[in-house]
Structures are given as structure tokens and as C-alpha cells.
Design an enzyme around this catalytic site. Structure first.
Site, PDB file in Angstrom:
ATOM      1  N   HIS A 121       1.059   2.051   3.576  1.00 25.13           N
ATOM      2  CA  HIS A 121      -0.001   1.007   2.538  1.00 25.13           C
ATOM      3  C   HIS A 121      -0.868   0.195   2.618  1.00 25.13           C
ATOM      4  O   HIS A 121      -1.549   0.718   4.075  1.00 25.13           O
ATOM      5  CB  HIS A 121       1.304   0.087   2.193  1.00 25.13           C
ATOM      6  CG  HIS A 121       0.954  -1.034   4.015  1.00 25.13           C
ATOM      7  ND1 HIS A 121       0.532  -1.708   4.266  1.00 25.13           N
ATOM      8  CD2 HIS A 121       2.090  -0.730   4.494  1.00 25.13           C
ATOM      9  CE1 HIS A 121       0.114  -2.552   5.698  1.00 25.13           C
ATOM     10  NE2 HIS A 121       1.999  -1.356   5.858  1.00 25.13           N
ATOM     11  N   ASP A 122      -1.901   0.263   2.219  1.00 26.70           N
ATOM     12  CA  ASP A 122      -3.615  -0.472   2.097  1.00 26.70           C
ATOM     13  C   ASP A 122      -4.281   1.206   3.027  1.00 26.70           C
ATOM     14  O   ASP A 122      -4.732   0.607   3.710  1.00 26.70           O
ATOM     15  CB  ASP A 122      -3.387  -1.548   2.593  1.00 26.70           C
ATOM     16  CG  ASP A 122      -2.374  -2.115   2.065  1.00 26.70           C
ATOM     17  OD1 ASP A 122      -2.841  -2.605   0.730  1.00 26.70           O
ATOM     18  OD2 ASP A 122      -1.257  -2.871   2.330  1.00 26.70           O
ATOM     19  N   GLY A 139       0.189   1.804   8.306  1.00 22.53           N
ATOM     20  CA  GLY A 139      -0.929   1.106   7.170  1.00 22.53           C
ATOM     21  C   GLY A 139      -2.150   0.764   7.225  1.00 22.53           C
ATOM     22  O   GLY A 139      -2.222   0.771   9.086  1.00 22.53           O
TER      23      GLY A 139
END
Length: 257
Positions: A121-122, A139
């Protein structure tokens, strides 16, 4: 041209598709998905909620794009996973969508993401990168343009990986990888300048020598900050040396040595 959607594919009526896309059997395209033009999805590809897919991408069987983040802080906020153009996303690649931290995961243009690799994520993946089989990014990792990362590598969360690097297969890191270098050995460390990669990318001998000398200066100091100041003073007009110096100065997790 009209899209070619296999009758055994599932496309949510709220998904937005451009033109001339090929959607193979057993693909699933969720709502809140936007697809550009000329993409090819082989069988069994899943584009989850929040996917934003550009143009001319080729996605191979089993890939799962914009999956729910593997982050216990995620509580269902509406986020995205944004993929650019001309990417090759191979079998069983997984890319998570963003969280409240940044709101999106991004992959640029002209990347090759090999089989079974994961982007958390991100993360922010630049352009022209090659990422090997089964490599995993936690992440919020940032990877700059034209990085080459070998197979079965592990990257700690919040890392920054510089451009034009070569990262040795099977390696892992919890520190930032500065630009233009070869990172290898165990534990991971600076293993020289990526000479072959830089020559292939058209860097002049003069520029390569400045990069090499800058690292010689920086790594010769017990305090890296002193080496950065000396390298910058010696090569005030080199954008490559400035990239190196700025990268090291802005590192939050520390740079490999």
C-alpha cells in the site's frame, strides 16, 4: 474500436472502460474501476475497487490489482491504485491500493513487474523499472526511475530506492539505496557504481566518473554529511551528484554503506 470482453468475464456495470481493450475469460473488474485504451488482460486477472489503469498495459493471468491493503489501520477508506501506460504485469503480481496515509499506490510507465512480486500500500514506483520474480515491497516504499531489482528481494516499509540502481537477487534491506549504485552482498551494502547500467542508459564517461568520485568521497568519511558537502563543492554543476547528495540528506531510514 470496441472492447473485446470474453463472455466468461465479469465486468461491473459501474466500471468505466476506454476503447480496444481485451478482457479474457474469468477476469473480474469491480465497480469504481477506470481503464484506458488498448489494454490486454489475460485470463483470471482481477481489477479491484479503486483501480486506475492507463493505456497499452499487458496484465498476465492471476494478477490482482488494487487489493485491500495489508494494513490493520485500514478501515475501508476510499483509495486508489493508479497504473500508468505500457507496463507489463506478469503472472500473480499483487498490488495493494492506498490507505489514509497517501490515498493511493502508484506505478508509472514502461515497467516490467515479474511473476509473483508484490507492491504494498501507498508505494510509489517510477518509470522504466524492472522488478524481479517474487520480490516484495512493504508499504510506502518509493522507487525512482530506471531501477533494476532482481528476484526474491525484500524491502522494509518506508524505504527510498534511488534511480538507475542494480539490486542483487535474494537481498533484503531496511535502509535506503542511493542512486546509480550496485547494492549487493550479505548484509546488503554498497558494491560500486552501476557502470554497465549507466553506459547502457547513455551516461557519458565524464558523468560516470563524477558519480564514482562522489561516492568515493562520501563513503571515505566517517560522517557521511561531511562527504556530501565535499562532493557537492567539488561538482557544483552536476545534477547527478546533486541527486546523490540530496537523496542522502533527505534519507529518513539511513543509507547503506
Amino acid at each position: 474500436m470496441a472492447n473485446q470482453i470474453h463472455p466468461m468475464a465479469i465486468v461491473d456495470p459501474e466500471a468505466k472502460l476506454g476503447d480496444n481493450n481485451i478482457i479474457g475469460p474469468f477476469c473480474v473488474i469491480d465497480k469504481n474501476v477506470v481503464i484506458g485504451d488498448n489494454n490486454k488482460l489475460y485470463n483470471g486477472v482481477t481489477l479491484h475497487f479503486g483501480t486506475r489503469l492507463g493505456n497499452n498495459n499487458e496484465i498476465f493471468p492471476g494478477a490482482s490489482i488494487s487489493t485491500k491493503p495489508q494494513d490493520l489501520k485500514f478501515v475501508g477508506e476510499e483509495t486508489t491504485c493508479e497504473i500508468g501506460d505500457n507496463n507489463s504485469i506478469r503472472e500473480n503480481v499483487t498490488i495493494s491500493r492506498g490507505t489514509a496515509s497517501k490515498g493511493k499506490t502508484t506505478v508509472g510507465n514502461n515497467n516490467l513487474l515479474m511473476e509473483n512480486m508484490h507492491i504494498g500500500h501507498d508505494c510509489e514506483i517510477g518509470n522504466g523499472c524492472i522488478i524481479g520474480n517474487s520480490t516484495k515491497f512493504a508499504g510506502e516504499v518509493v522507487v525512482d526511475d530506471n531501477a533494476i531489482i532482481s528476484a526474491c528481494c525484500l524491502f522494509h516499509q518506508f524505504l527510498h530506492v534511488g534511480g538507475y540502481i542494480m539490486f542483487q537477487g535474494g537481498s533484503r534491506t531496511s535502509q535506503d539505496i542511493p542512486p546509480y549504485v550496485i547494492a549487493g552482498k550479505e548484509p546488503i551494502r554498497y558494491a560500486g557504481v552501476n557502470l554497465i547500467g549507466l553506459r547502457r542508459r547513455g551516461f557519458s564517461n565524464e558523468t560516470i566518473e563524477a558519480i564514482h568520485d562522489a561516492y568515493r568521497i562520501i563513503y571515505s568519511k566517517g560522517v557521511m554529511k561531511e562527504g556530501v558537502a565535499e562532493a557537492r563543492a567539488k561538482y557544483p554543476d552536476s545534477k547527478e551528484v546533486e541527486y546523490i547528495c540530496s537523496f542522502i540528506e533527505n534519507s529518513k531510514r539511513g543509507v547503506i554503506r
